[in-house]
Design a protein around this motif. Structure first.
Motif: not given
Length: 402
Positions: A93-96, A104-113, A172-181
């Protein structure tokens, strides 16, 4: 073999909170990108080639990641593997944030992985730690998924406008992901379990892979169809709406409505997962809702777009019905994890054709009509497979409700 840490019986409430926080993130990366496709293209962060790829990436990566998820979980333990998946999701998410089409495509691949790993393992986590409340907990985390997806879809455009960049808005949607982690790492028992020594096979005896439970491949077919339909909607609904004449903000809100309807609808639909007769009704209801919503977009997209979006949201409740079957089809949590990996890998492999094919077909026809017609056909197929699947699954349950 898939390994689970021993359930922490003293803190089930905290574990449920951790599970909900994780579930909130399982569609954020997808619906936020879908809502921003138009702005990303207008700003140059996506081009004509990459804009078609973005909606198709999640299902493709889910399929590839599914092949290795069970092996990783067996090596690291399920809870630890979920934590790693959350970390990878956050990085992607941060890569995007970088405004370059292929970045943006790379970040999407990593995030969805990372998202795929978590997505596949959560039914097994529920089976391992909430074995007496599978239906209830599945409803809770499915509802959380819908709520997170709705929030991202409805607010992605305003957030991007507020920060002054659609790509920074994505990141910006990396923030809730980091909180969950962080919460998952503190609450869940993620210490790597000790592996028992494997018994040596007897001389002359060939070790064979255990067969999958009856209904696994039908379940994979159902999962493929519902995923194909859902990801076409999640990936392309805002674009379909803007092409019909709605503003990007209202189009993003439509996707938000679609996902938000899943919150109460999941609570209402999940009781239909108990018993063959009720399950058939559930499959008929969600399939019919999808059909009605798509027909509304096809024949009167500007008349009642919020109503069509709501019907599509009800149709997406096919997903929690599938999750409930995955969580119960095995004899134990380990077999549920194995079934989940097989079903989701096969299902997402087939479903990749949906978002990618929809984008390509639209570009070729310069119209969304062929895509919407095929979605109606897919909804009919989903109902048919669901009814057949119900009979197979419940016949193998002693005393099952027929």
């Amino acid at each position: 073999m898939t390994h689970f840490s021993a359930p922490a019986r003293r803190r089930p409430a905290l574990m449920l909170i951790a599970l909900v926080l994780v579930a909130l993130n399982l569609r954020l990366a997808i619906t936020s990108a879908a809502a921003l496709l138009t702005l990303l293209t207008e700003s140059g962060a996506l081009n004509s080639a990459t804009v078609v790829l973005i909606p198709a990436i999640p299902t493709a990566v889910f399929a590839v990641a599914g092949v290795s998820t069970a092996r990783l979980a067996g090596r690291w333990g399920v809870e630890r593997t979920v934590a790693v998946g959350l970390a990878v999701l956050s990085v992607g998410l941060l890569i995007r944030a970088i405004p370059s089409p292929w970045i943006v495509v790379l970040g999407t691949v990593v995030a969805t992985g990372g998202l795929a790993v978590v997505n596949i393992l959560l039914p097994a986590v529920v089976r391992a730690h909430f074995g007496r409340s599978i239906g209830t907990v599945t409803t809770v985390y499915s509802t959380a998924m819908s709520l997170g997806a709705a929030t991202a879809a409805a607010t992605a455009v305003p957030v991007a406008v507020a920060v002054g960049s659609p790509t920074v808005g994505l990141a910006a949607w990396a923030v809730p992901a980091l909180i969950a982690l962080a919460v998952w790492a503190v609450v869940m028992p993620i210490a790597r379990p000790a592996r028992p020594a494997a018994p040596a096979p007897e001389a002359g005896v060939r070790r064979e892979r255990a067969a999958y439970p009856a209904g696994t491949w039908l379940l994979a077919s159902f999962f493929a169809i519902q995923s194909l339909l859902s990801y076409v909607v999640m990936g392309w609904l805002p674009t379909i709406a803007t092409d019909a004449g709605l503003s990007p903000e209202r189009a993003g809100l439509l996707l938000g409505i679609t996902m938000a309807v899943g919150v109460p609808a999941t609570v209402l639909v999940m009781p239909l997962a108990r018993g063959a007769g009720r399950m058939r009704v559930g499959f008929a209801v969600v399939g019919s809702a999808t059909t009605a919503g798509v027909l509304g977009l096809l024949f009167a997209p500007l008349a009642l777009p919020e109503v069509w979006a709501g019907l599509l949201g009800l149709g997406m409740c096919a997903f929690p019905l599938a999750l409930a079957l995955i969580a119960t089809i095995g004899t134990d949590a380990a077999e549920s994890a194995r079934v989940s990996t097989a079903v989701q890998s096969i299902g997402y492999t087939v479903a990749t054709l949906g978002p990618l094919g929809a984008g390509a077909l639209h570009q070729a026809a310069q119209s969304w009509t062929p895509v919407l017609v095929l979605l109606v056909v897919g909804a009919a197929a989903q109902i048919t497979v669901g009814v057949v699947l119900t009979g197979v699954v419940w016949r193998r349950r002693p005393g099952g409700d027929r």
